[in-house]
Design a protein around this motif. Structure first.
Motif: not given
Length: 372
Positions: A100, A248, A269, A272, A277-279, A281, A297
């Motif tokens: 972040d 990853k 998450i 990171g 393919t994580s983002k 949510t 996530c």
């Protein structure tokens, strides 16, 4: 010390930094607590209980940030919050800075003293302020996976526990720390077939001894992960490198190994994520699909069971909050190396090495910073 507790503003975040019992304990030590009205109402801690414990109720978060010497929160400060921090003010909360850069820059620019729950340590090498939420998130990850596997949710229609005459679902847990162990225990309790992967052979041996082979243990290699992806109905990402971005371990190409309708739950998450393919949510919109694989996530999973989570978290954080208030931040941090490990940002400087490395900041050891 004058301590401020604002209401959390992140999406569907109902936890609160102090319970009425915590306010009473701080008051017993001679400290004053400012609490934003309604901060705990949603989880059964009404303003009246806080007032009875000795808190001063404040209508606006800006007044709390403007007056308090120390801010106690749960989640990382949002942009509107870190812009209200001032030079020399103490912030005690989860931060998760490595993934972040925007928040990190905001805290650096504020000049605040930011102490992260997730990097405070203990004598056993553990993370005592992260562990309670890791326990909750690990257990919730199986609930989330089970729900996402339902056909009405876009899943494959597999019941993790199976039924007589029908094989159970297969759960793969990557990482055998607090999150992973709790996820594996919950999955086993549901009757699923469970495999857990880690690179610590002593940890795998411990799990094997405790569970008598009911949880299959595997040394974590790329080949082992790929083999597990082929048979898994749900994969739980539970890898943690304290303070640093998560590695990853599952790439997008590897999703092609999985059965359509399978589920990935990325508990890492906040750092990171450990799937490419994580983002992040939210509880409001928790899942999305990539290449036929459902991803869950949610970045504040324990917020979904906010009352349990608040009590578990504040049981762990309160002694440190009392120490900071009683001794002042400088003496408290200098005298306790475990609390000092929580210091991530100090008056515009990064004092946690993994954060500095991941985000490209100069690193100043915390003890050196405190001597300035």
């Amino acid at each position: 010390m004058l301590i401020g507790v604002p209401k959390e503003i992140k999406n569907h975040e109902y936890r609160v930094g102090l319970t009425p019992a915590g306010v009473k304990e701080l008051a017993r030590h001679g400290h004053q607590v400012l609490l934003e009205t309604g901060a705990g109402t949603a989880i059964g801690f009404p303003d009246e209980q806080y007032a009875a414990a000795g808190a001063e109720l404040v209508a606006a978060a800006a007044d709390i940030f403007g007056r308090a010497e120390m801010i106690i929160k749960v989640k990382e400060p949002q942009p509107v919050e870190y812009r209200m921090l001032r030079h020399g003010q103490i912030l005690f909360t989860y931060l998760h800075l490595a993934p972040d850069p925007e928040q990190t820059r905001g805290l650096v620019d504020s000049g605040a003293i930011a102490i992260a729950y997730e990097t405070v340590t203990d004598d056993r090498g553990g993370l005592p302020l992260l562990a309670p939420m890791s326990e909750v998130a690990g257990r919730m990850s199986i609930q989330a996976a089970a729900r996402a596997l339902e056909k009405s949710q876009g899943g494959s229609g597999v019941l993790l526990g199976g039924v007589p005459g029908v094989a159970p679902g297969h759960v793969t847990v990557i990482g055998a720390g607090v999150v992973g162990l709790n996820a594996a225990r919950m999955a086993m309790g549901l009757g699923a077939e469970v495999a857990i992967l880690d690179r610590s052979l002593p940890r795998l041996k411990e799990i094997d001894n405790v569970f008598g082979g009911r949880i299959r243990t595997l040394y974590s290699t790329q080949d082992a992960i790929e083999q597990e992806l082929r048979q898994a109905d749900a994969v739980i990402g539970a890898v943690l490198i304290p303070g640093a971005a998560a590695p990853k371990l599952v790439t997008r190409d590897m999703l092609g190994l999985m059965k359509p309708g399978s589920v990935l739950v990325d508990v890492a998450i906040d750092q990171g994520g450990c799937f490419e393919t994580s983002k992040p949510t939210t509880h409001q919109d928790p899942t999305y699909v990539v290449d036929g694989i459902t991803h869950y996530c949610v970045a504040n999973m324990p917020g979904g069971v906010a009352r349990t989570s608040t009590m578990a978290l504040t049981n762990a954080t309160l002694p440190f909050a009392v120490a900071l208030a009683d001794k002042g931040y400088r003496n408290a941090l200098q005298s306790d190396p475990h609390l000092r490990n929580g210091l991530n940002v100090y008056r515009g400087q990064i004092t946690y090495e993994a954060v500095a490395h991941d985000l490209g900041y100069p690193y100043l050891p915390a003890l050196e910073a405190l001597r300035e």
